[in-house]
Scaffold this motif. Structure first.
Motif, PDB file in Angstrom:
ATOM      1  N   ARG A 192       0.053  -1.483 -16.160  1.00 43.51           N
ATOM      2  CA  ARG A 192      -0.953  -0.887 -15.281  1.00 43.51           C
ATOM      3  C   ARG A 192      -1.345  -1.877 -14.193  1.00 43.51           C
ATOM      4  NH1 ARG A 192      -5.947   0.077 -13.584  1.00 43.51           N
ATOM      5  NH2 ARG A 192      -6.502   2.279 -13.260  1.00 43.51           N
ATOM      6  N   PHE A 193      -1.239  -1.432 -12.930  1.00 44.40           N
ATOM      7  CA  PHE A 193      -1.657  -2.264 -11.810  1.00 44.40           C
ATOM      8  C   PHE A 193      -3.102  -1.932 -11.431  1.00 44.40           C
ATOM      9  CE2 PHE A 193       3.017  -1.962 -10.656  1.00 44.40           C
ATOM     10  CZ  PHE A 193       3.315  -3.226 -11.122  1.00 44.40           C
ATOM     11  N   SER A 194      -3.888  -2.958 -11.127  1.00 44.02           N
ATOM     12  CA  SER A 194      -5.259  -2.701 -10.685  1.00 44.02           C
ATOM     13  C   SER A 194      -5.276  -1.938  -9.366  1.00 44.02           C
ATOM     14  CB  SER A 194      -6.023  -4.022 -10.540  1.00 44.02           C
ATOM     15  OG  SER A 194      -5.378  -4.887  -9.625  1.00 44.02           O
ATOM     16  N   SER A 195      -4.200  -2.012  -8.583  1.00 44.60           N
ATOM     17  CA  SER A 195      -4.125  -1.268  -7.323  1.00 44.60           C
ATOM     18  C   SER A 195      -4.141   0.239  -7.546  1.00 44.60           C
ATOM     19  CB  SER A 195      -2.863  -1.664  -6.552  1.00 44.60           C
ATOM     20  OG  SER A 195      -1.699  -1.414  -7.327  1.00 44.60           O
ATOM     21  N   PHE A 196      -3.831   0.688  -8.772  1.00 45.67           N
ATOM     22  CA  PHE A 196      -3.887   2.118  -9.066  1.00 45.67           C
ATOM     23  C   PHE A 196      -5.296   2.679  -8.852  1.00 45.67           C
ATOM     24  CE2 PHE A 196      -0.168   2.066 -12.361  1.00 45.67           C
ATOM     25  CZ  PHE A 196       0.733   1.851 -11.336  1.00 45.67           C
ATOM     26  N   ASP A 197      -6.310   1.836  -9.031  1.00 46.52           N
ATOM     27  CA  ASP A 197      -7.696   2.300  -8.900  1.00 46.52           C
ATOM     28  C   ASP A 197      -8.006   2.797  -7.490  1.00 46.52           C
ATOM     29  OD1 ASP A 197      -8.179   1.644 -11.549  1.00 46.52           O
ATOM     30  OD2 ASP A 197      -8.970  -0.344 -11.058  1.00 46.52           O
ATOM     31  N   SER A 198      -7.336   2.236  -6.497  1.00 46.22           N
ATOM     32  CA  SER A 198      -7.591   2.632  -5.112  1.00 46.22           C
ATOM     33  C   SER A 198      -6.346   3.242  -4.466  1.00 46.22           C
ATOM     34  CB  SER A 198      -8.050   1.417  -4.297  1.00 46.22           C
ATOM     35  OG  SER A 198      -7.083   0.385  -4.341  1.00 46.22           O
ATOM     36  N   TYR A 199      -5.401   3.701  -5.296  1.00 49.81           N
ATOM     37  CA  TYR A 199      -4.156   4.234  -4.749  1.00 49.81           C
ATOM     38  C   TYR A 199      -4.410   5.457  -3.878  1.00 49.81           C
ATOM     39  CZ  TYR A 199       0.352   6.487  -4.357  1.00 49.81           C
ATOM     40  OH  TYR A 199       1.478   7.084  -3.853  1.00 49.81           O
ATOM     41  N   ASP A 200      -3.806   5.446  -2.700  1.00 52.59           N
ATOM     42  CA  ASP A 200      -3.917   6.566  -1.760  1.00 52.59           C
ATOM     43  C   ASP A 200      -2.511   6.872  -1.258  1.00 52.59           C
ATOM     44  OD1 ASP A 200      -4.297   8.356   0.284  1.00 52.59           O
ATOM     45  OD2 ASP A 200      -5.627   7.082   1.461  1.00 52.59           O
ATOM     46  N   PRO A 201      -1.943   8.021  -1.596  1.00 52.06           N
ATOM     47  CA  PRO A 201      -0.567   8.302  -1.195  1.00 52.06           C
ATOM     48  C   PRO A 201      -0.358   8.296   0.309  1.00 52.06           C
ATOM     49  CG  PRO A 201      -1.622  10.259  -2.122  1.00 52.06           C
ATOM     50  CD  PRO A 201      -2.520   9.106  -2.410  1.00 52.06           C
ATOM     51  N   LYS A 202      -1.410   8.523   1.084  1.00 57.94           N
ATOM     52  CA  LYS A 202      -1.261   8.538   2.540  1.00 57.94           C
ATOM     53  C   LYS A 202      -0.875   7.161   3.087  1.00 57.94           C
ATOM     54  CE  LYS A 202      -4.510  12.348   3.403  1.00 57.94           C
ATOM     55  NZ  LYS A 202      -4.919  12.545   1.996  1.00 57.94           N
ATOM     56  N   LYS A 203      -1.220   6.099   2.350  1.00 58.33           N
ATOM     57  CA  LYS A 203      -0.871   4.752   2.813  1.00 58.33           C
ATOM     58  C   LYS A 203       0.637   4.529   2.833  1.00 58.33           C
ATOM     59  CE  LYS A 203      -5.130   2.551   1.155  1.00 58.33           C
ATOM     60  NZ  LYS A 203      -5.685   1.547   0.207  1.00 58.33           N
ATOM     61  N   ALA A 204       1.362   5.349   2.111  1.00 57.30           N
ATOM     62  CA  ALA A 204       2.815   5.193   2.043  1.00 57.30           C
ATOM     63  C   ALA A 204       3.544   6.001   3.108  1.00 57.30           C
ATOM     64  CB  ALA A 204       3.316   5.603   0.659  1.00 57.30           C
ATOM     65  N   PHE A 205       2.832   6.821   3.858  1.00 56.32           N
ATOM     66  CA  PHE A 205       3.514   7.637   4.864  1.00 56.32           C
ATOM     67  C   PHE A 205       4.314   6.723   5.781  1.00 56.32           C
ATOM     68  CE2 PHE A 205       0.339  11.429   4.803  1.00 56.32           C
ATOM     69  CZ  PHE A 205       0.699  11.690   3.501  1.00 56.32           C
ATOM     70  N   PRO A 206       5.464   7.202   6.264  1.00 54.22           N
ATOM     71  CA  PRO A 206       6.366   6.327   7.028  1.00 54.22           C
ATOM     72  C   PRO A 206       5.731   5.550   8.173  1.00 54.22           C
ATOM     73  CG  PRO A 206       7.461   8.373   6.493  1.00 54.22           C
ATOM     74  CD  PRO A 206       6.042   8.532   6.035  1.00 54.22           C
ATOM     75  N   ASN A 207       4.730   6.112   8.834  1.00 51.06           N
ATOM     76  CA  ASN A 207       4.113   5.423   9.968  1.00 51.06           C
ATOM     77  C   ASN A 207       2.712   4.910   9.666  1.00 51.06           C
ATOM     78  OD1 ASN A 207       6.339   5.913  11.751  1.00 51.06           O
ATOM     79  ND2 ASN A 207       5.645   8.046  11.900  1.00 51.06           N
ATOM     80  N   ALA A 208       2.402   4.780   8.384  1.00 46.01           N
ATOM     81  CA  ALA A 208       1.066   4.333   8.014  1.00 46.01           C
ATOM     82  C   ALA A 208       0.869   2.866   8.362  1.00 46.01           C
ATOM     83  CB  ALA A 208       0.845   4.537   6.511  1.00 46.01           C
ATOM     84  N   ASP A 209      -0.355   2.515   8.754  1.00 47.05           N
ATOM     85  CA  ASP A 209      -0.702   1.119   8.973  1.00 47.05           C
ATOM     86  C   ASP A 209      -0.859   0.436   7.623  1.00 47.05           C
ATOM     87  OD1 ASP A 209      -0.756   1.465  11.722  1.00 47.05           O
ATOM     88  OD2 ASP A 209      -2.896   2.016  11.722  1.00 47.05           O
ATOM     89  N   ARG A 210      -0.725  -0.889   7.636  1.00 50.72           N
ATOM     90  CA  ARG A 210      -0.932  -1.644   6.413  1.00 50.72           C
ATOM     91  C   ARG A 210      -2.373  -1.544   5.942  1.00 50.72           C
ATOM     92  NH1 ARG A 210       2.450  -7.319   6.815  1.00 50.72           N
ATOM     93  NH2 ARG A 210       4.356  -6.450   7.659  1.00 50.72           N
TER      94      ARG A 210
END
Length: 210
Positions: A192-210
């Motif tokens: 389990r990654f602690s980043s799962f707590d704030s995971y937002d699938p939109k951040k992975a969109f091809p043109n998403a900002d870091r």
């Protein structure tokens, strides 16, 4: 302390894009495909792996069916060497060698490699997207060595720590985006990654900002 606060080798920003499993125990506990669809993330992941592979000699990159094909093909293209698919049984239309292995879900499967795949003595870098129990990688190692190949090393996003995978690290160079001893490694071992707590699938969109 979160997985992005410890230091520069731990703060591989793209690891935060990996998605938690939402479908149950029959699937892996996380999904890195959201990392692959983001061009900046995929480039930085590949850059990090290539930097750590510098100085390691290999003649061909073997990718494990199926998600290992993604990283293996990228590494082969960067290094300008061939890509060798190591397939689940029944997929290749040529003569093959076959072994059985137990995967991360405890299912017994068969894996095949074309005959011949390389010349005896060729150095093969084996790549999968993740090494959990080490069973799938064991099948690939046996197939390479049965054809007289030399396993030059293993590469993946991460390798969980257990008796089998620690033996791999003792026997082979192991290159991973998740660095041993890091907070990311500690969390990977707990599945389990602690980043799962704030995971937002939109951040992975091809043109998403870091």
């Amino acid at each position: 302390m979160t997985a992005t606060e410890k230091g520069p080798r731990d703060a591989r920003w793209y690891l935060n894009l990996m998605s938690p499993n939402t479908k149950g125990d029959q699937f892996a506990w996380f999904d890195p495909t959201s990392l692959y669809i983001n061009a900046a993330a995929f480039e930085d992941l590949t850059d990090d792996l290539m930097a750590d592979l510098e100085g390691l000699a290999f003649d061909v990159v073997g990718g494990l069916d199926a998600m290992g094909f993604v990283l293996a093909a990228a590494i082969a293209a960067r290094r300008k060497v061939g890509f060798l698919p190591i397939r689940k049984a029944g997929k290749l239309c040529v003569d093959t060698d076959k072994v059985s292995f137990t995967n991360y879900s405890k299912r017994v499967q068969d894996m095949e490699l074309r005959l011949p795949a390389f010349a005896p003595g060729d150095r093969v870098l084996l790549v999968d997207q993740w090494v959990e129990t080490g069973g799938t990688m064991d099948g690939a190692i046996r197939l390479v060595e049965r054809q007289g190949g030399v396993v030059a090393g293993l590469a993946s996003i991460g390798i969980e720590e257990n008796a089998v995978t620690l033996d791999y690290r003792a026997r082979f160079p192991c290159i991973t985006a998740i660095v041993p001893g890091s907070v990311w490694q500690e969390e990977a071992n707990t599945k389990r990654f602690s980043s799962f707590d704030s995971y937002d699938p939109k951040k992975a969109f091809p043109n998403a900002d870091r």
